[in-house]
Design an enzyme around this catalytic site. Structure first.
Site, short mmCIF file in Angstrom:
data_model
loop_
_atom_site.label_atom_id
_atom_site.label_comp_id
_atom_site.label_asym_id
_atom_site.label_seq_id
_atom_site.Cartn_x
_atom_site.Cartn_y
_atom_site.Cartn_z
N GLU A 151 -3.74 7.26 -3.97
CA GLU A 151 -3.75 5.89 -3.33
C GLU A 151 -3.45 4.76 -4.05
O GLU A 151 -4.32 4.58 -5.14
CB GLU A 151 -5.07 5.80 -2.63
CG GLU A 151 -5.11 4.74 -1.60
CD GLU A 151 -6.31 4.39 -0.80
OE1 GLU A 151 -7.42 4.39 -1.60
OE2 GLU A 151 -6.47 4.36 0.21
N TYR B 236 0.87 -1.32 0.09
CA TYR B 236 -0.19 -0.01 -0.05
C TYR B 236 0.91 1.27 0.02
O TYR B 236 1.84 1.25 0.67
CB TYR B 236 -0.84 -0.12 1.36
CG TYR B 236 -1.98 1.33 1.38
CD1 TYR B 236 -3.22 1.25 0.91
CD2 TYR B 236 -1.07 2.58 2.00
CE1 TYR B 236 -3.84 2.19 1.27
CE2 TYR B 236 -2.04 3.57 2.05
CZ TYR B 236 -3.31 3.51 1.66
OH TYR B 236 -4.30 4.56 1.76
#
Ligand code: ADP
Ligand code: MG
Length: 399
Positions: free
Chosen positions: A207, A119
């Site tokens: 993101e 991530y």
């Protein structure tokens, strides 16, 4: 403003961020043609909606055993079958809410063999006023769950705007992802380019989940969510074409066309207020009196009669609204203008819910007179507390 995954990837690719090849498709035929332009043998068909969690999502119209919004395909024919099943149907994910979102676009992309998923996000950290990197070795899953269960696996650090991105920031990202050697170098480059993309587009968030290591040792962005700072939109007229209005709340969209700051909320008392601070206070005092606001709406300091009319119409078009509270402090704004707007709008749209109006400030007497002479059932209020008590009482009244 948010954009679709395929648009985000095209944008990031322009900044040199590595993404798999892919093409957007609006129809089954386009999806098959898109697959034809990819090398194969593995393809991924991805629903394009402004919400995450698509892989684990479910289609409302299909059975529980049907696959979600991110599907692997081993041939263009399989791509065809998936596309036919997904297009036009409603995908429900943890981010869409139970009503789900209709899938009108697909992204057909190269399937890659994934060794590990990370991530990596960039956002504006309000506390420090800086751009922050958020990195975690636990990619591919819901980051909120990681934050809840294993917060130590999330690393956050900020970039000093005076220096901008420095090599040590890249090393920090690589180290947070526990990468070494060539993969660490790739991570440093990706971090630098994501930062450039963030600053270059005035983004509010980028993101990447997952950032994947492939079996053949490449680091690739497999999913990207990008949002832009609406206050900087005027600096990027080219980005405006990326807007997909069908993904936006129709009332918020209508409000933005009239330059009104409107946010839909869950309650049943519509609010029309001038000034963001007063709007916040109005929502607070409604809650204090035991009810909930249906929206935040700031008509701004110098609104015209037309603007007030459209604001009023937007509030009334929300079927959840059972009463309206208008709270105006006329400083720059004149109370008589507001009153004219209210009366015009109430006449145009059939006003079938109670309306409490609190006016104060410039030309307040003229404003009150316009309301009183209008013949409309408007309940005047003396101050903020009085206004809130009156509207809550009206809405709570049985029948
Ligand atoms: P969402 O986050 O909305 O569920 P993602 O794009 O992250 O959608 O896809 C979900 C999962 O599907 C990823 O975590 C990854 O495991 C897999 N996936 C996504 N894109 C690809 C791809 N191009 N090749 C192989 N697997 C993929
Ligand atoms: Mg994802």
């Amino acid at each position: 403003m948010n954009i679709h995954e395929y648009q985000a990837k095209e944008l990031l690719a322009r900044f040199g961020v590595p993404v798999p090849a892919g093409h957007a498709a609006m129809s089954v035929e386009e999806a098959v043609a898109a697959a034809g332009q990819l090398p194969g043998p593995l393809y991924v068909v991805k629903a394009q909606i402004h919400a995450g969690g698509r892989g684990k999502g479910r289609f409302k119209e299909l059975g529980a055993e049907a696959k979600g919004g991110v599907r692997l395909a081993n041939s263009p024919e399989e791509v065809r079958a998936h596309a036919a099943e997904m297009l036009g149907n409603t995908l429900v994910t943890i981010q869409t809410g139970p009503q789900g979102k209709q899938v009108n676009r697909l992204y057909v992309t190269d399937g890659v063999d994934i060794a590990r998923e990370f991530y990596l996000a960039l956002l504006v950290d309000r506390k420090t006023g800086r751009i922050a990197f958020v990195a975690s070795t636990e990619g591919g899953m819901n980051i909120e769950d990681v934050a809840h269960e294993t917060p130590e696996k999330i690393r956050t650090f900020t970039v000093d705007p005076a220096t901008g991105f420095m090599p040590h920031h890249g090393r920090a990202v690589a180290s947070a992802l526990r990468l070494e050697g060539d993969l660490a170098k790739q991570a440093q480059k990706i971090a630098a380019r994501l930062y450039e993309a963030f600053v270059g587009t005035d983004a509010s968030q980028i993101e990447v989940n997952p950032l994947a290591v492939t079996d053949d040792g490449r680091l690739l962005v497999l999913d990207a969510k990008v949002g832009f700072d609406s206050n900087a939109e005027f600096r990027h007229p080219d980005l405006e074409s990326l807007r997909d209005e069908s993904e936006e709340d129709p009332m918020e969209l209508e409000a933005s066309r009239h330059d009104l700051a409107y946010i839909k909320l869950d309650g049943n008392i519509g609010c029309m207020v001038n000034g963001a601070g007063l709007a916040m206070a109005t929502m607070d005092i409604i809650k204090l009196n035991g009810a909930f606001p249906a929206n935040f709406l700031d008509v701004g300091g110098g609104a015209s009669k037309e603007k007030v009319t459209s604001a009023f119409k937007i509030i009334l078009s929300d079927p959840a609204v059972k009463g309206i509270l208008v709270n105006i402090f006329g400083g720059i704004m004149r109370c008589d203008i507001i009153a004219e707007g209210i009366v015009a709008a109430a006449r145009e749209v059939e006003l079938n819910v109670p309306l409490v109006v609190r006016l104060e400030g410039t030309n307040v007497e003229e404003g009150k007179a316009i309301l009183a002479d209008s013949g409309l059932a408007i309940v005047p209020a003396d101050d903020l507390g009085d206004a809130a008590r009156k509207i809550v009482a009206q809405v709570k009244q049985p029948g």
